[in-house]
Scaffold this active site. Structure first.
Site, PDB file in Angstrom:
ATOM      1  N   ASP A  93     -33.680  39.404  23.557  1.00 48.62           N
ATOM      2  CA  ASP A  93     -35.025  39.211  24.104  1.00 48.62           C
ATOM      3  C   ASP A  93     -34.919  38.970  25.610  1.00 48.62           C
ATOM      4  OD1 ASP A  93     -37.550  38.012  24.907  1.00 48.62           O
ATOM      5  OD2 ASP A  93     -37.944  37.630  22.798  1.00 48.62           O
TER       6      ASP A  93
ATOM      7  N   SER B 261     -44.068  34.005  22.223  1.00 44.28           N
ATOM      8  CA  SER B 261     -43.646  33.727  23.586  1.00 44.28           C
ATOM      9  C   SER B 261     -44.141  32.357  24.037  1.00 44.28           C
ATOM     10  CB  SER B 261     -44.166  34.859  24.477  1.00 44.28           C
ATOM     11  OG  SER B 261     -43.476  34.890  25.672  1.00 44.28           O
TER      12      SER B 261
ATOM     13  N   HIS C 143     -39.061  41.879  23.057  1.00 48.52           N
ATOM     14  CA  HIS C 143     -39.619  40.535  23.128  1.00 48.52           C
ATOM     15  C   HIS C 143     -40.430  40.242  21.871  1.00 48.52           C
ATOM     16  CE1 HIS C 143     -41.135  36.893  24.755  1.00 48.52           C
ATOM     17  NE2 HIS C 143     -42.336  37.337  25.072  1.00 48.52           N
TER      18      HIS C 143
END
Length: 540
Positions: free
Chosen positions: A481, A249, A509
């Protein structure tokens, strides 16, 4: 309250950014909302020009030679000691508060490692970061990566993490205490009139003023560029010629920034759930809003197939499921639901929205979300959604919060100019955001206002990262995502000169360690043998 961040999963209190099918938690911070909140401009034309400017700007590589003023930092010898977690040892390092003025003082960085267990030749250190910004890398490696990464990876690498400056154990920024954070997280984030708008603005101001009062000097030096430079000190202190790294991320932005600054020192880098550094804040927020809508529609289709879906029966189209959820949120806006919380909190629209968003990060939490929604909608019990919301905010049972949300805002508001400067600009943008997500658009648009009141000016701008001369870098994107839309992975892979794009066709995610043997085998081969995937490889 939402902001640029990358949450974690849910199932217990806590903080690991772990993504497995049956255990969820929500890692790091968007809520501010997973998101990457921000936009440098308020009008469409301004946003376009900011994006155009980014297309011309690229992160500049630093000189290969270490400046003399920094040599003492690079020569540090960490005093490793036990830190209460079996198998791990901890240490503290120093980094310059301001790289432009190294003599102006230091910031202390906490790090931890678990040595390679063998068998096989040691490959050096593997630095990991779970995202956020604001997620504790130390908490992540001690609770998950250091014991849950594939055994063959842990056998060959020392598993290492450093909490970035301003985060967790590294001089954490703290804006509000527990009771004030409770108030902040319950603030109506979808104002319907001037009075509610004033209340939201006041909440943002109070939060920002608290941050400014807590860390007036540090707040100017928690940027991603500075955190990436800190990682190079860590690399040198650990005795590694190159940095091997797995970032998830926001951690992909941190890792890509490192590669852009030090391409010759970039070793095996995995950037999972990638961000696009070339986008201005408002564009990031808008595209992330669309990402949450994509994830919600996937949840909605699944929910309508289940006998216990409280948002519609079998065959209910996703649009209707979304309308039913919005109607429930609207009901909470005027009549919050009891939760049985020891501190008297009731389930407000804001807390419920956060709980739903938290569950979008991992499809393994959809069953938990259905149960929580059923309890709230049919049994007048909001405790399940409150658990999800608290997990997202990293609030423990005693009412204490980690510094996740504080650090999240501190980094985001320094990295990019604010998405919006005034409530009026948000109001004008609402149709665009609500088109991107009928369910979450209004709340995410208003969430993007938070940096407008930040006590220090942004030092970063949108830019491309090319990292010319770097070894192959693996960029991983998941097609549905919610927090880092798949197109961001394609965009980052298109910027990095040596990128190999690896695609996971699925929900949730990030991809590594989430159940795809194809993804895991491919990344393990790269980390262990240095064999990158063919560019464009797809897994499911």
């Amino acid at each position: 309250m939402y902001s640029r961040r990358t949450p974690r999963s849910v199932s217990g209190s806590g903080g690991l950014h772990r993504r497995t099918r049956n255990r969820v938690k929500t890692a790091a911070g968007l809520l501010a909302t997973a998101a990457l909140l921000v936009s440098a401009c308020s009008s469409g034309s301004a946003t376009t020009s900011a994006a155009s400017a980014a297309a011309e700007a690229a992160l500049v590589e630093l000189p290969q030679a270490t400046p003399a003023a920094l040599s003492s930092y690079y020569r540090q010898k960490p005093a490793w000691r036990g830190c209460g977690v079996p198998g791990f040892e901890c240490a503290t390092l120093k980094a310059p508060l301001d790289y432009a003025e190294p003599s102006a003082g230091d910031v202390r960085l906490a790090l931890t490692r678990k040595k390679a267990t063998g068998p096989g030749k040691r490959l050096g250190s593997l630095l990991v970061n779970p995202g956020g910004p604001g997620g504790s890398a130390i908490g992540y490696v001690q609770a998950y990566a250091g014991i849950g990464y594939p055994a063959e990876v842990r056998a060959r690498y020392d598993m290492v993490a450093v909490d970035p400056r301003g985060v967790a154990r590294s001089e954490p920024v703290r804006c509000l205490d527990g009771p004030d954070m409770d108030t902040y997280t319950q603030t109506d984030a979808t104002p319907d009139d001037g009075k509610e708008t004033d209340g939201l603005v006041a909440a943002y101001r109070t939060f920002a003023e608290g941050c400014g009062a807590d860390a007036p000097r540090l707040l100017r030096h928690v940027s991603t560029v500075e955190a990436a430079r800190d990682m190079d000190i860590v690399r040198a202190v650990l005795g590694d010629e190159k940095l091997n790294y797995v970032g998830a991320s926001y951690g992909t932005f941190l890792g890509a920034t490192y590669a852009g600054l030090f391409p010759d020192r970039a070793g095996r880098l995995v950037l999972d759930g990638a961000m696009d550094p070339s986008l201005p804040a408002r564009r990031l927020n808008l595209e992330q809003t669309a990402g949450f809508e994509t994830a919600f529609r996937s949840f909605a289709k699944d929910c309508a197939r289940q006998p216990d879906c409280p948002l519609g029966g079998k065959g209910t189209p996703p649009e209707r499921v979304g309308e039913n959820l919005k109607a429930f949120f609207a009901k909470l806006d005027t009549r919050p639901v009891p939760t049985g919380d020891a501190d008297g909190r009731r389930l407000t629209e804001s807390l419920a929205t956060t709980g739903v968003i938290a569950a979008m990060y991992d499809e393994g939490s959809w069953e938990q979300l259905r149960e929580a929604l059923t309890s709230a909608m049919k049994e007048n019990d909001g405790s399940g959604l409150l658990v999800l919301s608290d997990s997202y905010y990293e609030r423990d049972a005693d009412g204490a919060y980690s510094n996740l949300m504080s650090a999240n805002a501190a980094v985001n508001c320094l990295d990019l100019p604010a998405s919006f400067d005034t409530p009026e600009e948000v109001s004008r943008a609402l149709p665009e955001f609500e088109k991107a997500s009928p369910v979450f658009g209004k709340g995410l648009a208003w969430a993007a206002l938070n940096c407008a009141y930040w006590p220090v000016h942004a030092t970063g701008e949108p830019h491309r990262i090319e990292a010319k001369g770097a070894a192959p870098i693996v960029v991983v994107g998941t097609t549905r995502d919610p927090a880092t839309p798949y197109r961001w992975a394609k965009a980052l892979a298109g910027q990095l000169s040596s990128a190999r794009l690896l695609t996971y066709e699925g929900d949730g995610h990030t991809a590594y360690g989430r159940g795809s043997s194809c993804i895991d085998r491919t990344i393990n081969a790269y980390l262990l043998r240095g064999t990158p995937p063919t560019d464009g490889k797809r897994c499911s």
